[in-house]
Design a protein around this motif. Structure first.
Motif, short mmCIF file in Angstrom:
data_model
loop_
_atom_site.label_atom_id
_atom_site.label_comp_id
_atom_site.label_asym_id
_atom_site.label_seq_id
_atom_site.Cartn_x
_atom_site.Cartn_y
_atom_site.Cartn_z
N PHE A 1 -35.65 41.38 10.83
CA PHE A 1 -35.56 42.77 11.26
C PHE A 1 -34.13 43.07 11.69
O PHE A 1 -33.51 42.29 12.40
N ILE A 2 -33.62 44.20 11.23
CA ILE A 2 -32.32 44.70 11.64
C ILE A 2 -32.57 45.85 12.60
O ILE A 2 -33.40 46.72 12.33
N ARG A 3 -31.87 45.84 13.71
CA ARG A 3 -32.00 46.95 14.66
C ARG A 3 -30.79 47.85 14.51
O ARG A 3 -29.65 47.45 14.77
N ASN A 4 -31.04 49.02 14.01
CA ASN A 4 -30.01 50.05 13.85
C ASN A 4 -30.63 51.33 14.38
O ASN A 4 -31.06 52.19 13.62
N GLY A 5 -30.76 51.41 15.71
CA GLY A 5 -31.56 52.46 16.33
C GLY A 5 -32.99 51.98 16.37
O GLY A 5 -33.44 51.45 17.37
N PHE B 1 -35.71 47.76 11.17
CA PHE B 1 -35.93 47.86 9.73
C PHE B 1 -36.16 46.46 9.17
O PHE B 1 -35.38 45.55 9.47
N LEU B 2 -37.21 46.30 8.36
CA LEU B 2 -37.49 45.02 7.71
C LEU B 2 -36.52 44.87 6.55
O LEU B 2 -36.33 45.78 5.74
N THR B 3 -35.87 43.70 6.47
CA THR B 3 -34.91 43.43 5.40
C THR B 3 -34.99 41.96 5.04
O THR B 3 -35.76 41.20 5.64
N ASP B 4 -34.23 41.55 4.06
CA ASP B 4 -34.19 40.15 3.66
C ASP B 4 -32.94 39.50 4.23
O ASP B 4 -31.85 40.08 4.23
N ILE C 1 -24.19 33.82 5.60
CA ILE C 1 -25.50 34.47 5.74
C ILE C 1 -25.34 35.93 5.38
O ILE C 1 -24.39 36.59 5.80
N ASP C 2 -26.27 36.44 4.57
CA ASP C 2 -26.23 37.84 4.16
C ASP C 2 -27.43 38.56 4.75
O ASP C 2 -28.57 38.29 4.39
N CYS C 3 -27.15 39.45 5.68
CA CYS C 3 -28.19 40.28 6.29
C CYS C 3 -27.53 41.60 6.62
O CYS C 3 -26.97 41.78 7.70
N TRP C 4 -27.52 42.51 5.67
CA TRP C 4 -26.79 43.78 5.75
C TRP C 4 -25.30 43.50 5.84
O TRP C 4 -24.58 44.12 6.59
N GLY C 5 -24.85 42.50 5.09
CA GLY C 5 -23.44 42.14 5.06
C GLY C 5 -23.28 40.63 5.15
O GLY C 5 -24.00 39.97 5.88
N LEU C 6 -22.35 40.08 4.40
CA LEU C 6 -22.09 38.65 4.37
C LEU C 6 -21.26 38.26 5.59
O LEU C 6 -20.18 38.82 5.81
N ARG D 1 -27.61 37.29 19.23
CA ARG D 1 -27.44 37.43 20.68
C ARG D 1 -27.51 38.89 21.14
O ARG D 1 -28.14 39.20 22.14
N CYS D 2 -26.87 39.76 20.39
CA CYS D 2 -26.83 41.17 20.81
C CYS D 2 -28.09 41.94 20.37
O CYS D 2 -28.25 43.10 20.73
N GLY D 3 -28.98 41.29 19.62
CA GLY D 3 -30.24 41.92 19.23
C GLY D 3 -30.18 42.75 17.97
O GLY D 3 -31.14 43.42 17.62
N ARG D 4 -29.07 42.69 17.24
CA ARG D 4 -28.97 43.45 15.99
C ARG D 4 -29.88 42.87 14.91
O ARG D 4 -30.40 43.58 14.07
N VAL D 5 -30.09 41.55 14.95
CA VAL D 5 -30.99 40.87 14.01
C VAL D 5 -32.08 40.18 14.81
O VAL D 5 -31.80 39.56 15.84
N ALA D 6 -33.32 40.28 14.34
CA ALA D 6 -34.46 39.63 15.01
C ALA D 6 -35.43 39.11 13.96
O ALA D 6 -35.52 39.66 12.87
N THR D 7 -36.13 38.03 14.29
CA THR D 7 -37.15 37.51 13.38
C THR D 7 -38.55 37.96 13.77
O THR D 7 -39.50 37.72 13.05
N GLU D 8 -38.65 38.61 14.94
CA GLU D 8 -39.91 39.19 15.36
C GLU D 8 -39.61 40.42 16.21
O GLU D 8 -38.51 40.57 16.74
N LEU D 9 -40.58 41.29 16.30
CA LEU D 9 -40.40 42.52 17.07
C LEU D 9 -40.90 42.33 18.49
O LEU D 9 -41.90 41.66 18.73
N ARG D 10 -40.19 42.92 19.43
CA ARG D 10 -40.64 42.95 20.82
C ARG D 10 -41.11 44.36 21.13
O ARG D 10 -40.53 45.34 20.64
#
Length: 74
Positions: free
Chosen positions: A24-28, A31-34, A43-48, A59-68
């Motif tokens: 999951f990408i947090r942009n506001g 969003f589920l992504t690969d 690592i490529d997750c909305w950018g290499l 750390r900053c919460g921009r990428v997550a593997t589960e939702l809180r």
């Protein structure tokens, strides 16, 4: 378990193997992504990005593997 999720990217004419999983990408909102993880450590997750840059995204919460749930701390 990731299973048999094989992918690759081409860098300077060389095929770099990798694997992927959902993230999951947090942009506001979230969003589920690969998330693609390559053998050369990129690592490529909305950018290499490098591993260090990816760790900062975690750390900053921009990428997550589960939702809180909002307002709930682990």
């Amino acid at each position: 378990m990731i299973g048999n999720r094989i992918t690759y990217r081409t860098a300077d004419g060389v095929r770099v193997p990798g694997t992927w999983r959902h993230a999951f990408i947090r942009n506001g909102d979230y969003f589920l992504t690969d998330l693609f993880i390559y053998a050369d450590g990129l690592i490529d997750c909305w950018g290499l990005v490098t591993l260090e840059e990816f760790e900062e995204n975690l750390r900053c919460g921009r990428v997550a593997t589960e939702l809180r749930r909002q307002g709930v701390r682990p």
